[in-house]
Design a protein around this motif. Structure first.
Motif, mmCIF file in Angstrom:
data_model
loop_
_atom_site.group_PDB
_atom_site.id
_atom_site.type_symbol
_atom_site.label_atom_id
_atom_site.label_comp_id
_atom_site.label_asym_id
_atom_site.label_seq_id
_atom_site.Cartn_x
_atom_site.Cartn_y
_atom_site.Cartn_z
ATOM 1 N N LEU A 8 0.822 -1.207 -0.068
ATOM 2 C CA LEU A 8 -0.011 0.012 0.158
ATOM 3 C C LEU A 8 1.201 1.190 -0.179
ATOM 4 N N THR A 9 1.721 1.228 0.609
ATOM 5 C CA THR A 9 3.133 3.101 1.005
ATOM 6 C C THR A 9 2.859 2.381 -0.458
ATOM 7 N N ILE A 10 3.420 1.185 -0.835
ATOM 8 C CA ILE A 10 4.382 1.550 -2.216
ATOM 9 C C ILE A 10 3.167 2.373 -3.198
ATOM 10 N N LEU A 11 1.886 1.672 -3.448
ATOM 11 C CA LEU A 11 1.230 2.050 -4.076
ATOM 12 C C LEU A 11 0.885 3.688 -3.807
ATOM 13 N N GLY A 12 1.122 3.716 -2.922
ATOM 14 C CA GLY A 12 0.411 5.337 -2.148
ATOM 15 C C GLY A 12 1.544 6.520 -2.884
ATOM 16 N N ALA A 13 3.292 5.852 -2.605
ATOM 17 C CA ALA A 13 3.838 6.899 -3.530
ATOM 18 C C ALA A 13 3.754 7.217 -4.748
ATOM 19 N N LEU A 14 3.714 6.006 -5.416
ATOM 20 C CA LEU A 14 4.250 6.049 -6.665
ATOM 21 C C LEU A 14 3.046 6.555 -7.244
ATOM 22 N N THR B 76 -7.565 -0.399 -1.893
ATOM 23 C CA THR B 76 -6.964 0.206 -3.446
ATOM 24 C C THR B 76 -7.076 0.462 -4.104
ATOM 25 N N PHE B 77 -8.507 0.053 -4.747
ATOM 26 C CA PHE B 77 -9.165 0.467 -5.831
ATOM 27 C C PHE B 77 -9.500 1.643 -5.029
ATOM 28 N N ILE B 78 -10.305 2.185 -4.049
ATOM 29 C CA ILE B 78 -10.139 3.697 -4.133
ATOM 30 C C ILE B 78 -9.306 4.531 -3.822
ATOM 31 N N LEU B 79 -7.896 4.059 -3.786
ATOM 32 C CA LEU B 79 -7.083 4.968 -3.928
ATOM 33 C C LEU B 79 -6.522 5.151 -5.210
ATOM 34 N N VAL B 80 -6.786 3.791 -6.516
ATOM 35 C CA VAL B 80 -6.582 4.267 -7.916
ATOM 36 C C VAL B 80 -7.745 5.106 -8.285
ATOM 37 N N ILE B 81 -8.768 4.834 -7.265
ATOM 38 C CA ILE B 81 -9.718 5.704 -7.734
ATOM 39 C C ILE B 81 -9.346 7.287 -7.540
ATOM 40 N N ALA B 82 -9.476 7.501 -6.807
ATOM 41 C CA ALA B 82 -8.937 9.057 -6.271
ATOM 42 C C ALA B 82 -7.708 9.674 -6.784
ATOM 43 N N SER B 83 -6.670 8.676 -7.534
ATOM 44 C CA SER B 83 -6.191 9.788 -7.715
ATOM 45 C C SER B 83 -6.112 9.745 -9.421
ATOM 46 N N VAL B 84 -6.794 8.578 -10.342
ATOM 47 C CA VAL B 84 -7.908 9.158 -11.828
ATOM 48 C C VAL B 84 -8.477 9.929 -11.568
ATOM 49 N N VAL B 85 -9.409 10.221 -10.530
ATOM 50 C CA VAL B 85 -10.361 11.475 -10.696
ATOM 51 C C VAL B 85 -9.417 12.934 -9.989
ATOM 52 N N GLN B 86 -8.299 12.758 -9.532
ATOM 53 C CA GLN B 86 -7.411 13.866 -9.238
ATOM 54 C C GLN B 86 -7.173 14.560 -11.147
ATOM 55 N N PHE B 87 -6.534 13.786 -11.118
ATOM 56 C CA PHE B 87 -5.188 13.332 -12.152
ATOM 57 C C PHE B 87 -6.986 14.531 -14.223
ATOM 58 N N THR B 88 -8.024 13.958 -13.782
ATOM 59 C CA THR B 88 -8.911 14.104 -14.531
ATOM 60 C C THR B 88 -9.759 15.974 -14.176
ATOM 61 N N GLU B 89 -9.642 15.926 -12.956
ATOM 62 C CA GLU B 89 -10.214 17.455 -12.370
ATOM 63 C C GLU B 89 -9.021 18.628 -12.765
ATOM 64 N N MET B 90 -7.640 17.764 -12.406
ATOM 65 C CA MET B 90 -6.520 19.030 -12.774
ATOM 66 C C MET B 90 -6.281 19.177 -14.554
ATOM 67 N N PHE B 91 -6.715 18.288 -15.522
ATOM 68 C CA PHE B 91 -6.621 18.359 -17.081
ATOM 69 C C PHE B 91 -8.304 19.210 -17.279
ATOM 70 N N ILE B 92 -8.853 18.363 -16.580
ATOM 71 C CA ILE B 92 -10.400 19.917 -17.505
ATOM 72 C C ILE B 92 -10.026 20.713 -16.526
ATOM 73 N N LYS B 93 -9.652 20.907 -15.722
ATOM 74 C CA LYS B 93 -9.441 22.296 -15.037
ATOM 75 C C LYS B 93 -8.638 23.306 -16.021
ATOM 76 N N LYS B 94 -7.782 22.237 -16.698
ATOM 77 C CA LYS B 94 -7.126 23.152 -17.683
ATOM 78 C C LYS B 94 -7.515 23.783 -19.590
ATOM 79 N N ALA B 95 -7.936 22.312 -19.597
ATOM 80 C CA ALA B 95 -9.002 22.305 -20.508
ATOM 81 C C ALA B 95 -10.150 23.276 -20.934
ATOM 82 N N SER B 96 -10.716 22.947 -20.223
ATOM 83 C CA SER B 96 -11.963 23.819 -20.185
ATOM 84 C C SER B 96 -12.859 24.739 -18.649
#
Lengths: 175, 192, 500, 366
Positions: A8-14, B76-96
Motif C-alpha cells: 500500500l505505501t509503495i502504491l500510494g507513493a507512486l 486499493t481500488f479507492i486509492l486508484v480511483i481517487a488518483s485518476v479523478v484527481q488527474f481528471t480534475e486537473m485536466f478539465i481545469k486546464k482544458a475547459s
C-alpha cells in the motif's frame, strides 16, 4: 502483514508522485474572484449594501457571506450577473425593482450650504456656497447619500417618469 | 464482436447502473441541471470508470491475489480511483474552465461515486478477463451518461414548467427520475 | 391554400381572410383640413425632430416645422397654412397612452401652399442631390416602419445595391391604401421608382404585388410597360409576404443574413407609397404632409381610403368616414396583425399611419389565455423558423437570456404565432415585453458603467486636490524656511547654533 | 352621436385570431376514439363500460382535487378543456376489459396526479400520463393487468347482464378459467419460452388472421385495430395530428419485424401480426401524437415514432413483457427534449448551427 503495509505505501507513493508531476504540468492560475466581482459592482461605494464600499461587498460576496441581491443600485441585472459568476441560485423576490429613483432639490428650500455637494459619490450635484444647488439627472445613481445631509430637507427622492422610449410592454398574466 | 455489442447493450440498457442497480444517484441528481454539464460529467465519469476498471483488474490479478491481500481490495481500488479523478480534475481545469465551473463540487466527488467503485467490484465478482472488465466499465459508464443526458434534458424542460410550490426544485426531479426508472424496467428480462 | 402549395409551395406564415373588400373598391376621399392639427415630432425611426418655429409664428402649407436631429432623423413640414399655437406634450398614438412632444397648428382655412421648388428634369440631377431633396421633403418609409427614406437611398448608393424591390405586398388584412394608390396613381409611382433607381444606381426594380390585387397589378403593368427596368412581379398572397426578408426571399431567392441589412445581398426595399412621395417631392417639390389612410372595420360608417393631413385627430378621421356605428371592441392604428391598439381616439395621425381600424368583438376574437399544449402550430406558422412556444416559456419564468438563445432577437413580431395559437396565448406580448425588458436592462448596465467612471473621476479629483494641497503646504513651508534662512544669514552669528 | 372609445388596458398585437381552440381539438380526438370504444363495449359487455366510466370519472375527480389543492382559479374551465377526460379514456382503452374497479381508480390517480398535475398541469408534463399509469399498474399489479378475457359479445347468451357486469367490475364475481384466455402476443411469448416453434403454434385457432376482424382477446379498446386505424385517419385528414409520428411508429415495428421474420420465422412474428395486435395502432395514432409529450417539429416526430416502433419491437420479441408500446412511449418521451434540441428548424438568415450566414459577394458586377 508486512506485504500489505509495504504494497500500500509503495502504491500510494507512486500515485502521489505521478499526481505531483501532473499538477505541475497542468498548473493554471485563476484570477481571484474578488477582483472580477469588484469590477462588476457600480463602484460608487454608496454603502447601501451595508459593507464598507464596493470592495468590501466584493470580498463578502467572494466569501459567500453576502447574497447576490445585496447591491440595490445594481438592480436585477447585477444580481443575475453575480449569481451566474458565483454559480449561486438566485431568487429575485426580495429585490422589489420598483424602478430607479432620482434625487431632486426643491429650489425654494435650498440655502446653498454645500453639505450635499461633498457627499455625492458621482459629483452629480452642482452648486456653490449660498447659490441654489441642482442635480444632473444623468449622473445621479439614486443612492440617496445626499438626502440626510441636507439641513432643510430640500433633497427628495422621486421615481423616474416613464417616457415613450423607455416604456416596457407589461408581461401577460400566465394562465 | 457481437458479444461485445450485446455486453454493452446489456450493461447500458438492461441493467443500467443508475436506474436498475441504483448506483451513482447523487451525481445523477446533482449535475443534471443542464445538458452541457451532464455531458461533461458523463465524459469525466466514462474516462474514470474505464481507467478504474482496467487498473482494478490489474491490481486484483497482479497484486492482491498473488499476495493474498484481497481484504485490501476496496482500499486499493479507492486509492486508484481517487488518483485518476484527481488527474481528471486537473485536466478539465486546464482544458475547459467553463466545464470545470459548471461541474463544481461534483467533479472531485466522482471518487466517492458508488457507480465507479461498484463497477470495479462487480468486475472482480464476475471474474471478467481484462478486455471484458474494461468493456463492462465502459458499457456501464455509457449507461450512466445516457441516463444523465436524458434526465438533464427533462430537467431543463421542467425548469420552465409551472411546477406547484410543494414540488418545485428537487421533489419534481425525484418524481421524474423515478418515472424514468419505471420506463427503463421495460428492458428487464431482455434475453440478450 | 392549394394542395401543391401545402407540400411544395411556401410553408411558412398564415393565410387569413383579407377583409379588404368592399373598402378597397370604394373611391378615395380627401378629408378637409380640420381646425387644429397636432404634428408629432417623433413620427419616424431615429431621434425626434427639433422644432424650427416659434409659438405664434405664421406658416404656409409645406413650410418646415422641425429639423432632423442627428444622423437618423427626418424633417417635419406644416400640413396646412396657419399659426403655431403651442409646442407641448400631447397623447401619443401608442398603446401606453404616454405623451409625446408635438407642434399644435391652428389652420387659417386658406390651406395655401408655400412657393415650391419643383424640378422639371430630375434625371439630370446627381443621385446625391435627389437624396438631399428627398430628405428636405421629410419623406419616410410609408409601409409602417417610417425609416427616413433619404438615408436608405444614400446607404444603398454607397453599398452599390443592384436590385430595388418595391413592396406593394400589403399583406395585412383590412388595409388597402397601397392597393388604392397603385390603382389610381400608377404613373406617379412608376415615376417615383425610376427616380429611386437613378438615386440608388440599382439596375432593375422588382415590384412585388400580392396576387389578390389584380386591378393594382393591371394598372402598374400598364404604367410600367414603357420602362423595361421596372418589372411587375405578382407574388402569392399570404401573410407576412410584405415583410422585407420574405419579399426578398420570394422575389430574388436571396436570404438576408440574420444580423445584416438587405444591402448585404445587394437589395433595398421601399414601399410603393414612398415612391409616390419621392415623385411628389422631386417633381413638384411638395413635402410629405398628407397620406392615404385606410379606415375600415365593422364599426365604421363608410369604410374606405381617405387622404388625411398628417396631425389630424383619429376622432376627426373617423367622423369624416361616416362616424362609428357602435362602440368598437378595439381601435387600431395600422393593420390587425402588427398595428398598435390606441388608448382612445383623441390621438393624431402620423406619417406611418397606414390604417385606422375600429374592430368589433367578433373581428378581434379575443379570448382568455389557456395553458400551452405544445401543439407547435406556432412553430409551423413562424416565417423566420423560430420556436415561439419555447421562447414564451423562457420568458414566462423570467429567463430572458434563454429566450434569446432560442432566437428571440430574430423575431419580427409579425403576429402569425399568436394568430394560430389554439390556447389564445398573447405570444407577441411576451416577446415585446422581453425585448423591452432587455433594452431596459441594457440601459441600466450602461448607466452603471457611466456611474463607475464618474465615481472614479471623483476619487481621482479628490486625490489630485489632496496632492495639490500637500504640495502647496510643502512649498509654503519651504518658502518660510527659506525666508527664515535668509533672515538667519542676515545675522549669521546669532542663529548658527540654533539652526543645526 | 359618436361612440367614444376608451381602451380598458394595453393590448398587444395581433388583434385578430384564426379561430382554432384547444377544446375543439380534444373533442375531435374523443370522437375518433368512439368507434373502437363502442366496439370494445359490444365485444366485452357491461364490465368494460363500467371500467371505462369509473376511470373517466375518477380522472375528473382527481383533476378537480389537485386543481383545488393548488388553488387554481377557473377550475370549471380547466376541467372542461377535456384533457383529463382524454387521458382517462386512453388509459381505459389500454386496460383489460374485466379488470376490477380499483385498477381504474388507481390508474387515474397515477395518471392525473403523478403524471400531469405534479409537473404543473396541462402542457407541462414530460411523460404521457396514460402511459405512466399503464406502466405503473402493469408493474405493481401484474395479475389483474394480465387476466384477459375471451370475447363475449353483448348479443351472445353467456354475456353477463347489466347487474352481473356491475358485480364483475366491483369484484364480487371472480372470473372462471373458462372465460379467460391469452392475447396473441402473450400466447406467442409463452410458446416461445417453451421452445415451441411459432409457425405451428399459430396454425390453430390462434391464427393471426382473427386479429384483423378484432374478435379476439385483448384490452378494452385495442382489439379493433381497423376501427382505431379509421379514427386515426380521421384525425390525420382533419389536421389534428400530423403523419410523421404514426408512420414512424408503424414503420419502426414493421421493418425489423419483416426482416426478423424473414430470417427466422420460427422465432419472430411477421410484420402484419405485429401491426394489428396489442396497443400498436392505438399507440401510433393516439398516444405517440400527444402534442405535449412529443417533439415539436415534423422531423423530430418522425424520429420519435421510429424510436417508439423499434423499442416496441425489441421488447415484444426479446424482452420480458409481451407488450412494449407503453414502455417505448415513456422512453421516447424521456428522449423528446434531446430530439427537440437537435431538430430545431433553421432560422432564416442563419446557418443550422445558428451563426448568421455570410452574405454572397456583392459588387457592381456580381
Amino acid at each position: 502483514m508486512l506485504a500489505a503495509i509495504l504494497s500500500l505505501t509503495i502504491l500510494g507513493a507512486l500515485l502521489g508522485l505521478a499526481l505531483g508531476i501532473a499538477s505541475r504540468l497542468l498548473h493554471v492560475e485563476t484570477p481571484p474572484v474578488q477582483a472580477e466581482l469588484e469590477a462588476m459592482l457600480p463602484g460608487t461605494n454608496c454603502g447601501q449594501c451595508g459593507f464598507p464600499g464596493c470592495s468590501g461587498a466584493a470580498a463578502a460576496l467572494a466569501e459567500g457571506s453576502a447574497p447576490p441581491t445585496c447591491c440595490p443600485p445594481g438592480g436585477k441585472a447585477l444580481a443575475a450577473a453575480i449569481a451566474e459568476k458565483l454559480g449561486l441560485s438566485l431568487d429575485l423576490s426580495s429585490l422589489t425593482d420598483e424602478g430607479p429613483k432620482l434625487a431632486t432639490i426643491a429650489e425654494d428650500l435650498c440655502i446653498g450650504c454645500c453639505r450635499c455637494l461633498k457627499s455625492c459619490p458621482t459629483d452629480a450635484i452642482l452648486g456653490a456656497p449660498k447659490q441654489i444647488h441642482n442635480i444632473l439627472k444623468e449622473a445621479c445613481t439614486g443612492c440617496a447619500a445626499c438626502v440626510d445631509h441636507c439641513p432643510t430637507e430640500a433633497v427628495v427622492m422621486q421615481p423616474v417618469p416613464v417616457t415613450l422610449q423607455h416604456w416596457v410592454m407589461p408581461k401577460p398574466l400566465a394562465a | 464482436m457481437s458479444e461485445l455489442l450485446l455486453l454493452l447493450i446489456s450493461t447500458a440498457l438492461v441493467n443500467n447502473v443508475v436506474l436498475i442497480k441504483f448506483l451513482g444517484l447523487c451525481p445523477a441528481m446533482g449535475v443534471s441541471k443542464s445538458m452541457d454539464s451532464a455531458l461533461g460529467m458523463g465524459m469525466a465519469t466514462t474516462f474514470v470508470m474505464t481507467l478504474a476498471s482496467a487498473a482494478s483488474w490489474a491490481l486484483e490479478h497482479w497484486l492482491l491475489e498473488p499476495l493474498e491481500l484481497t481484504f485490501l481490495r476496496i482500499l486499493t481500488f479507492i486509492l486508484v480511483i481517487a488518483s485518476v479523478v484527481q488527474f481528471t480534475e486537473m485536466f478539465i481545469k486546464k482544458a475547459s474552465p467553463g466545464l470545470y465551473q459548471s461541474l463544481g463540487i461534483y467533479l472531485p466527488l466522482i471518487t466517492t461515486n458508488c457507480a465507479v467503485l461498484g463497477v470495479a467490484l462487480l468486475n472482480v465478482q464476475q471474474a471478467y478477463g481484462f478486455f471484458w472488465s474494461v468493456a463492462y466499465g465502459f458499457g456501464s459508464a455509457l449507461g450512466f451518461t445516457l441516463v444523465l443526458m436524458t434526465f438533464a434534458g427533462l430537467r431543463e424542460r421542467i425548469a420552465l414548467a409551472r411546477v406547484p410550490a410543494a414540488f418545485a426544485g428537487s421533489p419534481i426531479a425525484f418524481v421524474t427520475i423515478s418515472l424514468l426508472a419505471l420506463a427503463f424496467m421495460g428492458f428487464s428480462g431482455l434475453n440478450v | 391554400m392549394g394542395l401543391m402549395e401545402k407540400f411544395f409551395g411556401l410553408s411558412w406564415g398564415i393565410h387569413p381572410e383579407d377583409h379588404k373588400r368592399p373598402a378597397a373598391d370604394a373611391a378615395t376621399r380627401t378629408m378637409p383640413v380640420p381646425e387644429r392639427l397636432f404634428v408629432s415630432l417623433s413620427q419616424h425611426i431615429g431621434a425626434p425632430a427639433r422644432p424650427a418655429v416659434l409659438v405664434g409664428q405664421q406658416v404656409k402649407k409645406g413650410d418646415k416645422l422641425a429639423d432632423p436631429q442627428g444622423a437618423v432623423s427626418a424633417a417635419i413640414h406644416a400640413p396646412t397654412s396657419g399659426t403655431v399655437t403651442a409646442i407641448g406634450e400631447i397623447p401619443a398614438p401608442h398603446p401606453s397612452g404616454l405623451p409625446v412632444l408635438a407642434i399644435t397648428l391652428e389652420s387659417d382655412g386658406k390651406d395655401e401652399w408655400a412657393e415650391l421648388q419643383g424640378c422639371p428634369d430630375p434625371f439630370a440631377l446627381e443621385p446625391a442631390e435627389i437624396s438631399r431633396r428627398v430628405a428636405a421633403a421629410g419623406v419616410v418609409g410609408l409601409g409602417g416602419a417610417t425609416f427616413p427614406a433619404a438615408l436608405k437611398l444614400s446607404l444603398s448608393q454607397k453599398s452599390r445595391v443592384s436590385t430595388l424591390i418595391m413592396n406593394g405586398g400589403e399583406c395585412e388584412p383590412y388595409l388597402s391604401c397601397d392597393d388604392r394608390l397603385m390603382r389610381d396613381e400608377a404613373a406617379a409611382i412608376v415615376d417615383g421608382i425610376r427616380l429611386m433607381l437613378h438615386a440608388t444606381g440599382a439596375s432593375e426594380a422588382l415590384v412585388g404585388i400580392e396576387d389578390n390585387k389584380p386591378e393594382a397589378i393591371a394598372a402598374m403593368s400598364e404604367a410600367a410597360r414603357p420602362y423595361a427596368e421596372v418589372r411587375i412581379r405578382p407574388v402569392p398572397a399570404r401573410y407576412p409576404m410584405g415583410s422585407e426578408k420574405q419579399l426578398i426571399l420570394v422575389l430574388t431567392g436571396q436570404e438576408v443574413p440574420a444580423d445584416g441589412r438587405p444591402g448585404d445581398v445587394g437589395v433595398v426595399v421601399h414601399n410603393v407609397g414612398t415612391a409616390r412621395a419621392v415623385h411628389e417631392a422631386i417633381r413638384h417639390g411638395r413635402p410629405l404632409v398628407s397620406r392615404l389612410v385606410t379606415v375600415n372595420g365593422a364599426c365604421v360608417g363608410q369604410p374606405g381610403n381617405i387622404f388625411v393631413p398628417v396631425g389630424a385627430l383619429v376622432e376627426e378621421v373617423l367622423a369624416f368616414a361616416g362616424g362609428l356605428k357602435k362602440t368598437p371592441e378595439r381601435l387600431i392604428m395600422g393593420g390587425p396583425m402588427m398595428g398598435m391598439s390606441l388608448p382612445h381616439a383623441r390621438v393624431p395621425v402620423v406619417k406611418g399611419t397606414s390604417g385606422i381600424l375600429a374592430l368589433d368583438a367578433a373581428q378581434v376574437a379575443d379570448r382568455a389565455q389557456e395553458p400551452c399544449i405544445r401543439c407547435a402550430s406556432c412553430v409551423r406558422a413562424c416565417p423566420i423558423g423560430l420556436l415561439p412556444l419555447e421562447m414564451a416559456r423562457h420568458i414566462q419564468v423570467g429567463d430572458l437570456k434563454g429566450a434569446v438563445g432560442v432566437g428571440l432577437k430574430d423575431c419580427i413580431a409579425c403576429g402569425c404565432c399568436a394568430y394560430v395559437c389554439p390556447s389564445h396565448i398573447p405570444l407577441v406580448q411576451y416577446f415585446a415585453h422581453a425585448k423591452g425588458e432587455m433594452a431596459a436592462q441594457e440601459r441600466a448596465r450602461l448607466r452603471a458603467e457611466a456611474t463607475r467612471k464618474l465615481a472614479q473621476a471623483r476619487s481621482e479629483r479628490l486625490e489630485r486636490e489632496a496632492r495639490e494641497k500637500a504640495e502647496l503646504a510643502a512649498r509654503r513651508k519651504a518658502e518660510r524656511a527659506a525666508a527664515a534662512a535668509a533672515a538667519a544669514s542676515a545675522s549669521p552669528a546669532v542663529t548658527e547654533g540654533a539652526q543645526a | 352621436m359618436t361612440n367614444t372609445y376608451n381602451a380598458s388596458r394595453t393590448f398587444a398585437s395581433p388583434h385578430a385570431h384564426g379561430g382554432s381552440g384547444v377544446r375543439h381539438t380534444m373533442v375531435r380526438v374523443q370522437f375518433a376514439l368512439l368507434p373502437a370504444t363502442l366496439f370494445g363495449f359490444w365485444l366485452y359487455g357491461w364490465p368494460a363500460f363500467f371500467l371505462w366510466l369509473i376511470t373517466l370519472l375518477s380522472c375528473l375527480a382527481f383533476e378537480f382535487m389537485s386543481l383545488r389543492l393548488m388553488g387554481r382559479q377557473q377550475i370549471g374551465r380547466t376541467l372542461g378543456d377535456g384533457s383529463a377526460l382524454l387521458t382517462g379514456w386512453l388509459l381505459a382503452m389500454t386496460l383489460p376489459p374485466w379488470a376490477p374497479w380499483w385498477v381504474g381508480v388507481v390508474g387515474a390517480f397515477i395518471a392525473i396526479v403523478i403524471g400531469k398535475q405534479v409537473f404543473g398541469g396541462l402542457g407541462h408534463n414530460v411523460f404521457n400520463p396514460a402511459m405512466v399509469a399503464r406502466v405503473a399498474l402493469l408493474i405493481s399489479f401484474p395479475l389483474p393487468l394480465t387476466t384477459w378475457v375471451a370475447p363475449l359479445p353483448l348479443t351472445s347468451a353467456a354475456a353477463p347482464g347489466f347487474v352481473e357486469g356491475l358485480q364483475i367490475t366491483l369484484g364480487q364475481m371472480h372470473l372462471t378459467d373458462a372465460m379467460s384466455s391469452a392475447t396473441l402476443l402473450g400466447y406467442a411469448k409463452t410458446e416461445l419460452s417453451r421452445g415451441v416453434d411459432l409457425v405451428q403454434a399459430l396454425a390453430g385457432d390462434h391464427a393471426p388472421g382473427l386479429s384483423w376482424s378484432g374478435i379476439r382477446a385483448g384490452s378494452l379498446g385495442e382489439s379493433a385495430a381497423v376501427l382505431i386505424l379509421a379514427g386515426g385517419l380521421f384525425l390525420l385528414v382533419t389536421g389534428v395530428i400530423r403523419w410523421q409520428a404514426p408512420l414512424g411508429v408503424l414503420a419502426g415495428v414493421a421493418v425489423p419485424a419483416a426482416i426478423a421474420h424473414a430470417v427466422a420465422p420460427g422465432h419472430y412474428l411477421d410484420a402484419g401480426t405485429h401491426l394489428l395486435s396489442g396497443a400498436l395502432m392505438l399507440g401510433a395514432f393516439f398516444i405517440a401524437t400527444d402534442y405535449v409529450t412529443s417533439p415539436t417539429t415534423g422531423q423530430g416526430q418522425l424520429i420519435f415514432g421510429l424510436g417508439v416502433g423499434l423499442i416496441t419491437w425489441v421488447i415484444r420479441s426479446l424482452g420480458g413483457y409481451p407488450e412494449g408500446v407503453a414502455f417505448a412511449i415513456l422512453l421516447m418521451n424521456a428522449l423528446t427534449p434531446i430530439i427537440d434540441r437537435y431538430t430545431k428548424p433553421r432560422i432564416l438568415g442563419r446557418t443550422r448551427a445558428g451563426r448568421p450566414i455570410d452574405p454572397p459577394p456583392v459588387g457592381k458586377g456580381a
